[in-house]
Design a protein around this motif. Sequence first.
Motif, short mmCIF file in Angstrom:
data_model
loop_
_atom_site.label_atom_id
_atom_site.label_comp_id
_atom_site.label_asym_id
_atom_site.label_seq_id
_atom_site.Cartn_x
_atom_site.Cartn_y
_atom_site.Cartn_z
N CYS A 72 0.70 -1.59 0.00
CA CYS A 72 0.41 0.07 -0.12
C CYS A 72 0.89 0.73 -0.02
O CYS A 72 1.11 2.21 0.88
CB CYS A 72 -0.95 0.04 1.04
SG CYS A 72 -2.21 1.66 1.39
N ASP A 73 1.70 1.13 -0.88
CA ASP A 73 2.39 2.60 -0.95
C ASP A 73 1.98 3.39 -2.28
O ASP A 73 1.60 2.96 -3.17
CB ASP A 73 4.07 1.93 -1.90
CG ASP A 73 3.72 0.97 -2.90
OD1 ASP A 73 3.25 1.03 -4.03
OD2 ASP A 73 3.88 -0.36 -2.16
N GLU A 74 2.74 4.35 -2.25
CA GLU A 74 2.64 5.87 -2.90
C GLU A 74 2.01 5.63 -4.48
O GLU A 74 0.88 5.84 -5.00
CB GLU A 74 3.25 6.82 -2.61
CG GLU A 74 3.67 7.24 -1.55
CD GLU A 74 4.56 6.77 -1.10
OE1 GLU A 74 5.38 7.99 -0.37
OE2 GLU A 74 4.83 5.38 -1.15
N TYR A 75 2.96 4.65 -4.71
CA TYR A 75 2.78 4.35 -6.49
C TYR A 75 1.93 3.26 -6.62
O TYR A 75 0.92 3.54 -8.11
CB TYR A 75 4.19 3.26 -7.30
CG TYR A 75 4.43 3.67 -8.62
CD1 TYR A 75 3.43 4.35 -9.68
CD2 TYR A 75 4.00 2.62 -9.43
CE1 TYR A 75 3.93 5.50 -10.81
CE2 TYR A 75 4.37 2.26 -11.06
CZ TYR A 75 4.08 3.51 -11.63
OH TYR A 75 3.91 3.87 -13.06
N THR A 76 1.71 2.50 -5.75
CA THR A 76 0.27 1.19 -5.67
C THR A 76 -0.64 1.94 -5.51
O THR A 76 -1.67 1.42 -6.77
CB THR A 76 0.56 0.18 -4.92
OG1 THR A 76 1.87 -0.29 -5.20
CG2 THR A 76 -0.37 -0.95 -4.67
#
Length: 221
Positions: free
Chosen positions: A85-89
């Motif tokens: 659940c990171d920024e790019y995802t």
Amino acid sequence: MRIVIVEDHLMFREVLRKVCVEDLKHVVVAEAADGAKAVDLVTKHSPDLVLLDLHLPNLDGFSIIEALRKTAARDLHILVLSSHCDEYTVFRAERLRVQGFVDKNTNTVATLKAAITAVADGQAWFSEAFLRVKKARLRDPQSFDKLLTERERIVLALIGEPMTDIEIAERLTIASETVEKHRFNILRKLGLESTAELARYAREHGFTLAARKGAGGALLP
């Protein structure tokens, strides 16, 4: 609801089936453990809802969503399930207009039931982690989506693998000099000073997940 489950881990797939069938009284019409099979099954069975893991063999979840948006019914609902659940995802999930996002790391089975019920009823459901990451990125004037072009984001993902300029050029069918120019522009825009810093940035913000083997056409322009 007619549901297709797309998840490569057998144990978690069994949990999803139990939740859908025994707890929520829906019908699971098909299951897939890899991306390529998932597209065929959804096309064949025309479900109402797809429970979709993002990181799968052969074709990743984002590529699956792109394919289904072109071939499946417009009212198909997609609930993403991911341990990342990171920024790019989060950014990519937003762009593909999924109906929900469950964070495997922080959400419980009870929360999963609530998410499935909400999306099945036509409502959006996104985990607190997803919303927190999204809010932070939108507030940041220096976030990658405001600074980098689509092609630069693709190159950054491949740098994070790490891949050389020649390897990236071959992957994207462009000249290595063009890759070098993209690398220079990315460094300048992000305020970084070295390729090592670029690779670290890519890992920390989730770009390398997009470049892993099995990403299918998700990285291609």
